[in-house]
Design a protein around this motif. Sequence first.
Motif, PDB file in Angstrom:
ATOM      1  N   TRP A 151      41.033   1.947  19.628  1.00 13.61           N
ATOM      2  CA  TRP A 151      40.284   2.637  18.565  1.00 13.61           C
ATOM      3  C   TRP A 151      39.494   1.631  17.735  1.00 13.61           C
ATOM      4  O   TRP A 151      38.349   1.879  17.358  1.00 13.61           O
ATOM      5  CB  TRP A 151      41.213   3.442  17.670  1.00 13.61           C
ATOM      6  CG  TRP A 151      41.811   4.648  18.317  1.00 13.61           C
ATOM      7  CD1 TRP A 151      43.134   4.899  18.515  1.00 13.61           C
ATOM      8  CD2 TRP A 151      41.122   5.786  18.847  1.00 13.61           C
ATOM      9  NE1 TRP A 151      43.306   6.109  19.146  1.00 13.61           N
ATOM     10  CE2 TRP A 151      42.081   6.680  19.351  1.00 13.61           C
ATOM     11  CE3 TRP A 151      39.775   6.133  18.952  1.00 13.61           C
ATOM     12  CZ2 TRP A 151      41.756   7.890  19.947  1.00 13.61           C
ATOM     13  CZ3 TRP A 151      39.443   7.350  19.540  1.00 13.61           C
ATOM     14  CH2 TRP A 151      40.434   8.205  20.032  1.00 13.61           C
ATOM     15  N   ASP A 195      41.552  11.408  24.812  1.00 10.83           N
ATOM     16  CA  ASP A 195      40.726  11.182  23.618  1.00 10.83           C
ATOM     17  C   ASP A 195      40.105   9.782  23.626  1.00 10.83           C
ATOM     18  O   ASP A 195      38.934   9.611  23.265  1.00 10.83           O
ATOM     19  CB  ASP A 195      41.547  11.383  22.353  1.00 10.83           C
ATOM     20  CG  ASP A 195      41.925  12.838  22.112  1.00 10.83           C
ATOM     21  OD1 ASP A 195      41.369  13.737  22.788  1.00 10.83           O
ATOM     22  OD2 ASP A 195      42.796  13.069  21.243  1.00 10.83           O
ATOM     23  N   ASN A 229      36.032   9.255  23.853  1.00 10.94           N
ATOM     24  CA  ASN A 229      35.357   8.476  22.821  1.00 10.94           C
ATOM     25  C   ASN A 229      34.683   7.238  23.405  1.00 10.94           C
ATOM     26  O   ASN A 229      33.608   6.852  22.949  1.00 10.94           O
ATOM     27  CB  ASN A 229      36.328   8.103  21.701  1.00 10.94           C
ATOM     28  CG  ASN A 229      36.478   9.228  20.723  1.00 10.94           C
ATOM     29  OD1 ASN A 229      35.649   9.402  19.838  1.00 10.94           O
ATOM     30  ND2 ASN A 229      37.519  10.027  20.895  1.00 10.94           N
ATOM     31  N   ASN A 251      31.493   8.528  24.939  1.00 10.13           N
ATOM     32  CA  ASN A 251      30.555   8.900  23.872  1.00 10.13           C
ATOM     33  C   ASN A 251      29.930   7.678  23.205  1.00 10.13           C
ATOM     34  O   ASN A 251      28.748   7.700  22.847  1.00 10.13           O
ATOM     35  CB  ASN A 251      31.244   9.763  22.821  1.00 10.13           C
ATOM     36  CG  ASN A 251      31.537  11.160  23.318  1.00 10.13           C
ATOM     37  OD1 ASN A 251      30.956  11.624  24.291  1.00 10.13           O
ATOM     38  ND2 ASN A 251      32.467  11.827  22.673  1.00 10.13           N
ATOM     39  N   HIS A 252      30.705   6.631  23.023  1.00  7.64           N
ATOM     40  CA  HIS A 252      30.205   5.459  22.307  1.00  7.64           C
ATOM     41  C   HIS A 252      29.530   4.430  23.223  1.00  7.64           C
ATOM     42  O   HIS A 252      28.868   3.518  22.742  1.00  7.64           O
ATOM     43  CB  HIS A 252      31.323   4.811  21.488  1.00  7.64           C
ATOM     44  CG  HIS A 252      31.646   5.634  20.291  1.00  7.64           C
ATOM     45  ND1 HIS A 252      32.492   6.718  20.335  1.00  7.64           N
ATOM     46  CD2 HIS A 252      31.210   5.554  19.017  1.00  7.64           C
ATOM     47  CE1 HIS A 252      32.552   7.266  19.142  1.00  7.64           C
ATOM     48  NE2 HIS A 252      31.790   6.576  18.332  1.00  7.64           N
TER      49      HIS A 252
END
Length: 98
Positions: free
Chosen positions: A31, A84, A88, A91-92
């Motif tokens: 993260w 998740d 992510n 997406n990033h």
Amino acid sequence: MADEQTGLPSEPISVFPVLSMVIEQMSSIAWQKLGLQHDPFVGGLHKNLPEARIAIDAVAALIPLLEPSLDESDKRQVQTLLRDLRVNYVNHSGGEDS
């Protein structure tokens, strides 16, 4: 449970709680490397997608080792965590393989 005289564990350590902690640590690092969680070492948000991918791959490799010790709810939870992280990442990274 600890031995009262020595303070040392009275039972051998199980690998499963350690695996769980490593997965938790790797997901936290992922993260951070995605730039979505504060990185305490750099003092803010910092994106490093190649390292995020390595952390996510490490989580993916460790989950199958942990799953035999989990109930169905916990299995769903770790699979959701991995999904998740992967979503992510895509997406990033703009879908590019970094």
